[in-house]
Design a protein around this motif. Structure first.
Motif, PDB file in Angstrom:
ATOM      1  N   MET A  64      -9.935   3.839   0.449  1.00  0.00           N
ATOM      2  CA  MET A  64      -9.246   4.258  -0.770  1.00  0.00           C
ATOM      3  C   MET A  64      -8.430   3.119  -1.371  1.00  0.00           C
ATOM      4  O   MET A  64      -8.306   3.002  -2.593  1.00  0.00           O
ATOM      5  CB  MET A  64      -8.365   5.471  -0.487  1.00  0.00           C
ATOM      6  CG  MET A  64      -9.154   6.766  -0.405  1.00  0.00           C
ATOM      7  SD  MET A  64      -8.117   8.229  -0.239  1.00  0.00           S
ATOM      8  CE  MET A  64      -7.570   8.041   1.447  1.00  0.00           C
ATOM      9  N   ARG A  65      -7.876   2.269  -0.519  1.00  0.00           N
ATOM     10  CA  ARG A  65      -7.145   1.116  -1.045  1.00  0.00           C
ATOM     11  C   ARG A  65      -8.072   0.194  -1.822  1.00  0.00           C
ATOM     12  O   ARG A  65      -7.678  -0.418  -2.810  1.00  0.00           O
ATOM     13  CB  ARG A  65      -6.478   0.343   0.093  1.00  0.00           C
ATOM     14  CG  ARG A  65      -5.357   1.095   0.795  1.00  0.00           C
ATOM     15  CD  ARG A  65      -4.479   0.135   1.579  1.00  0.00           C
ATOM     16  NE  ARG A  65      -5.228  -0.668   2.533  1.00  0.00           N
ATOM     17  CZ  ARG A  65      -5.258  -0.470   3.844  1.00  0.00           C
ATOM     18  NH1 ARG A  65      -4.585   0.554   4.363  1.00  0.00           N
ATOM     19  NH2 ARG A  65      -5.940  -1.263   4.644  1.00  0.00           N
TER      20      ARG A  65
ATOM     21  N   TRP B 160      -2.285  14.692   5.321  1.00  0.00           N
ATOM     22  CA  TRP B 160      -2.217  14.840   3.874  1.00  0.00           C
ATOM     23  C   TRP B 160      -2.387  16.297   3.450  1.00  0.00           C
ATOM     24  O   TRP B 160      -3.169  17.042   4.037  1.00  0.00           O
ATOM     25  CB  TRP B 160      -3.272  13.962   3.212  1.00  0.00           C
ATOM     26  CG  TRP B 160      -3.095  12.536   3.615  1.00  0.00           C
ATOM     27  CD1 TRP B 160      -3.851  11.834   4.506  1.00  0.00           C
ATOM     28  CD2 TRP B 160      -2.055  11.657   3.189  1.00  0.00           C
ATOM     29  NE1 TRP B 160      -3.355  10.566   4.662  1.00  0.00           N
ATOM     30  CE2 TRP B 160      -2.250  10.424   3.863  1.00  0.00           C
ATOM     31  CE3 TRP B 160      -0.986  11.780   2.306  1.00  0.00           C
ATOM     32  CZ2 TRP B 160      -1.407   9.328   3.671  1.00  0.00           C
ATOM     33  CZ3 TRP B 160      -0.149  10.695   2.112  1.00  0.00           C
ATOM     34  CH2 TRP B 160      -0.362   9.487   2.792  1.00  0.00           C
TER      35      TRP B 160
ATOM     36  N   MET C 169      -0.237   4.412   2.356  1.00  0.00           N
ATOM     37  CA  MET C 169      -1.671   4.555   2.631  1.00  0.00           C
ATOM     38  C   MET C 169      -2.122   3.671   3.790  1.00  0.00           C
ATOM     39  O   MET C 169      -3.167   3.011   3.733  1.00  0.00           O
ATOM     40  CB  MET C 169      -2.466   4.229   1.365  1.00  0.00           C
ATOM     41  CG  MET C 169      -2.188   5.175   0.221  1.00  0.00           C
ATOM     42  SD  MET C 169      -3.008   4.657  -1.300  1.00  0.00           S
ATOM     43  CE  MET C 169      -2.071   3.171  -1.663  1.00  0.00           C
TER      44      MET C 169
ATOM     45  N   ASN D 108      -8.218  10.560  -4.209  1.00  0.00           N
ATOM     46  CA  ASN D 108      -7.855   9.217  -3.798  1.00  0.00           C
ATOM     47  C   ASN D 108      -6.334   9.184  -3.762  1.00  0.00           C
ATOM     48  O   ASN D 108      -5.677   9.542  -4.741  1.00  0.00           O
ATOM     49  CB  ASN D 108      -8.393   8.167  -4.768  1.00  0.00           C
ATOM     50  CG  ASN D 108      -8.082   6.746  -4.293  1.00  0.00           C
ATOM     51  OD1 ASN D 108      -6.936   6.332  -4.229  1.00  0.00           O
ATOM     52  ND2 ASN D 108      -9.133   5.993  -3.988  1.00  0.00           N
TER      53      ASN D 108
ATOM     54  N   ASP E 233       0.820  -1.213   0.000  1.00  0.00           N
ATOM     55  CA  ASP E 233       0.000   0.000   0.000  1.00  0.00           C
ATOM     56  C   ASP E 233       0.855   1.265   0.000  1.00  0.00           C
ATOM     57  O   ASP E 233       0.438   2.312   0.500  1.00  0.00           O
ATOM     58  CB  ASP E 233      -0.985   0.006   1.165  1.00  0.00           C
ATOM     59  CG  ASP E 233      -0.313  -0.063   2.531  1.00  0.00           C
ATOM     60  OD1 ASP E 233       0.909  -0.305   2.581  1.00  0.00           O
ATOM     61  OD2 ASP E 233      -1.000   0.120   3.549  1.00  0.00           O
TER      62      ASP E 233
ATOM     63  N   SER F   6      -3.903   2.588   7.041  1.00  0.00           N
ATOM     64  CA  SER F   6      -5.188   2.974   7.651  1.00  0.00           C
ATOM     65  C   SER F   6      -6.135   3.655   6.668  1.00  0.00           C
ATOM     66  O   SER F   6      -7.083   4.317   7.089  1.00  0.00           O
ATOM     67  CB  SER F   6      -4.960   3.899   8.866  1.00  0.00           C
ATOM     68  OG  SER F   6      -4.123   3.278   9.812  1.00  0.00           O
ATOM     69  N   GLN F   7      -5.899   3.504   5.375  1.00  0.00           N
ATOM     70  CA  GLN F   7      -6.780   4.112   4.365  1.00  0.00           C
ATOM     71  C   GLN F   7      -7.493   3.009   3.586  1.00  0.00           C
ATOM     72  O   GLN F   7      -7.375   2.891   2.367  1.00  0.00           O
ATOM     73  CB  GLN F   7      -5.975   5.016   3.429  1.00  0.00           C
ATOM     74  CG  GLN F   7      -5.235   6.145   4.111  1.00  0.00           C
ATOM     75  CD  GLN F   7      -6.178   7.158   4.748  1.00  0.00           C
ATOM     76  OE1 GLN F   7      -7.341   7.257   4.388  1.00  0.00           O
ATOM     77  NE2 GLN F   7      -5.659   7.915   5.706  1.00  0.00           N
ATOM     78  N   LYS F   8      -8.242   2.180   4.310  1.00  0.00           N
ATOM     79  CA  LYS F   8      -8.835   0.976   3.722  1.00  0.00           C
ATOM     80  C   LYS F   8      -9.788   1.294   2.573  1.00  0.00           C
ATOM     81  O   LYS F   8      -9.756   0.636   1.531  1.00  0.00           O
ATOM     82  CB  LYS F   8      -9.581   0.184   4.806  1.00  0.00           C
ATOM     83  CG  LYS F   8     -10.179  -1.111   4.297  1.00  0.00           C
ATOM     84  CD  LYS F   8     -10.838  -1.892   5.430  1.00  0.00           C
ATOM     85  CE  LYS F   8     -11.440  -3.197   4.917  1.00  0.00           C
ATOM     86  NZ  LYS F   8     -12.085  -3.971   6.021  1.00  0.00           N
TER      87      LYS F   8
ATOM     88  N   LEU G  36     -10.849  11.254  -0.217  1.00  0.00           N
ATOM     89  CA  LEU G  36     -10.684  11.922   1.057  1.00  0.00           C
ATOM     90  C   LEU G  36     -10.489  13.406   0.783  1.00  0.00           C
ATOM     91  O   LEU G  36      -9.725  13.779  -0.110  1.00  0.00           O
ATOM     92  CB  LEU G  36      -9.456  11.355   1.787  1.00  0.00           C
ATOM     93  CG  LEU G  36      -9.084  11.982   3.133  1.00  0.00           C
ATOM     94  CD1 LEU G  36     -10.117  11.601   4.195  1.00  0.00           C
ATOM     95  CD2 LEU G  36      -7.691  11.513   3.562  1.00  0.00           C
TER      96      LEU G  36
END
Length: 312
Positions: A277-278, A247, A271, A298, A110, A273-275, A285
């Motif tokens: 968007m992954r 960000w 990324m 994204n 990620d 903790s950005q589940k 966001l």
């Protein structure tokens, strides 16, 4: 011509390694594309559940597909439930898995590369056979140490390292020494194959890994123990080499920027903790911009390319 007294050493053989299962394959495909925007370094991917078609796609791109290394003491039941845990376990065996390479740079699935100079600096930092890694300090969080106040004058340490050392049933003397230290984020690190820390990492892994619920976080805990307890040499790089936020977008360049002034471009985006968007490029966001606005983006490589009009 008289030969030089000290002939130049052969160039170090370099490789960038990551790992994934079938679910994370598209993220790895984007990571590979981002690397090749900047460098022609050899790339390897540890296969922990990719499909045949995915492996063939990597092979056609000249990417090495690697089998994970699973030591005898690994928790088989946990791996059966979650085969991708073998990726974290294998991180500490890369020198044995890749004997044909001198410098090994690990990038989590990620992550992606926005500034190629970050790769060069990671390799350069590891040339002296120290662990090249980013400590989690600075802009990522306002509180450097997690604590819970019990009453005036009394608090409980709740740092990642303290909690995980406790789960690993390590002695209190060790927990006390590492509890207030910054986490060494194992999502991005670089090591020379002959770095002395490899053996120390595996000694800690052999102690910690068989213990319950430790497979996912053991790599970061082992690195912290090797550095903070055993005094293994380390070279710290700033957070732009493993940027987890906060960000910020520079609308003038279309690039993610470091929160700290003068807001230089982030080198390696992580990324964590950005589940959402992954999982899908359409998930975004809202983030602030250097110019004072707000933009929905994204954070994936594909998402940032679409934002700049280079997608497709």
């Amino acid at each position: 011509m008289t030969p030089p007294d000290h002939p130049a050493s052969p160039a170090a053989r370099r490789i960038i390694v990551t790992g994934c299962d079938h679910a994370y394959f598209e993220l790895v495909a984007e990571l590979i594309a981002s690397i090749r925007d900047h460098a022609d370094t050899t790339i390897g991917v540890i296969d922990c559940g990719m499909t045949v078609a995915q492996r063939e796609r990597l092979g056609a791109q000249g990417v090495l597909v690697l089998a994970p290394h699973i030591p005898d003491y690994a928790p088989r039941r946990a791996l059966a439930k979650r085969p991708s845990l073998a990726i974290n376990i294998s991180k500490l065996w890369l020198d044995q898995m890749l004997p044909d390479f001198d410098l090994i740079l690990w990038l989590d699935a990620d992550t992606w590369v926005q500034d190629g100079q970050a790769l060069e600096r990671m390799f350069e930092a590891a040339m002296s056979r120290t662990l090249a890694i980013v400590p989690e300090i600075g802009a990522k969080r306002a509180d450097l140490l997690g604590v819970r106040w019990l009453c005036p004058g009394w608090m409980q340490i709740r740092s990642f390292l303290y909690k995980n050392a406790t789960r690993a049933r390590l002695p209190f003397a060790i927990r006390r020494r590492i509890g207030a230290k910054p986490l060494l984020n194992a999502g991005v690190f670089c090591l020379h194959r002959h770095a002395p820390i490899w053996t120390v990492l595996r000694q800690w892994q052999a102690l910690i890994l068989p213990r319950r619920h430790m497979a996912f976080t053991q790599d970061q805990l082992c690195m912290a123990l090797a550095v903070y307890i055993d005094g293994q040499p380390v070279t710290f790089l700033d957070n732009s080499h493993n940027y987890i936020g906060p960000w910020l977008l520079d609308e003038a360049t279309g690039m993610l920027a470091n929160l700290f002034f003068p807001h230089a471009p982030v080198g390696i985006v992580h990324m964590a903790s950005q589940k959402a968007m992954r999982n899908a490029l359409e998930n975004t966001l809202a983030i602030p911009t250097v110019q004072g606005g707000t933009v929905a983006v994204n954070l994936r490589y594909g998402g940032m390319r679409a934002l700049s009009g280079r997608g497709g």
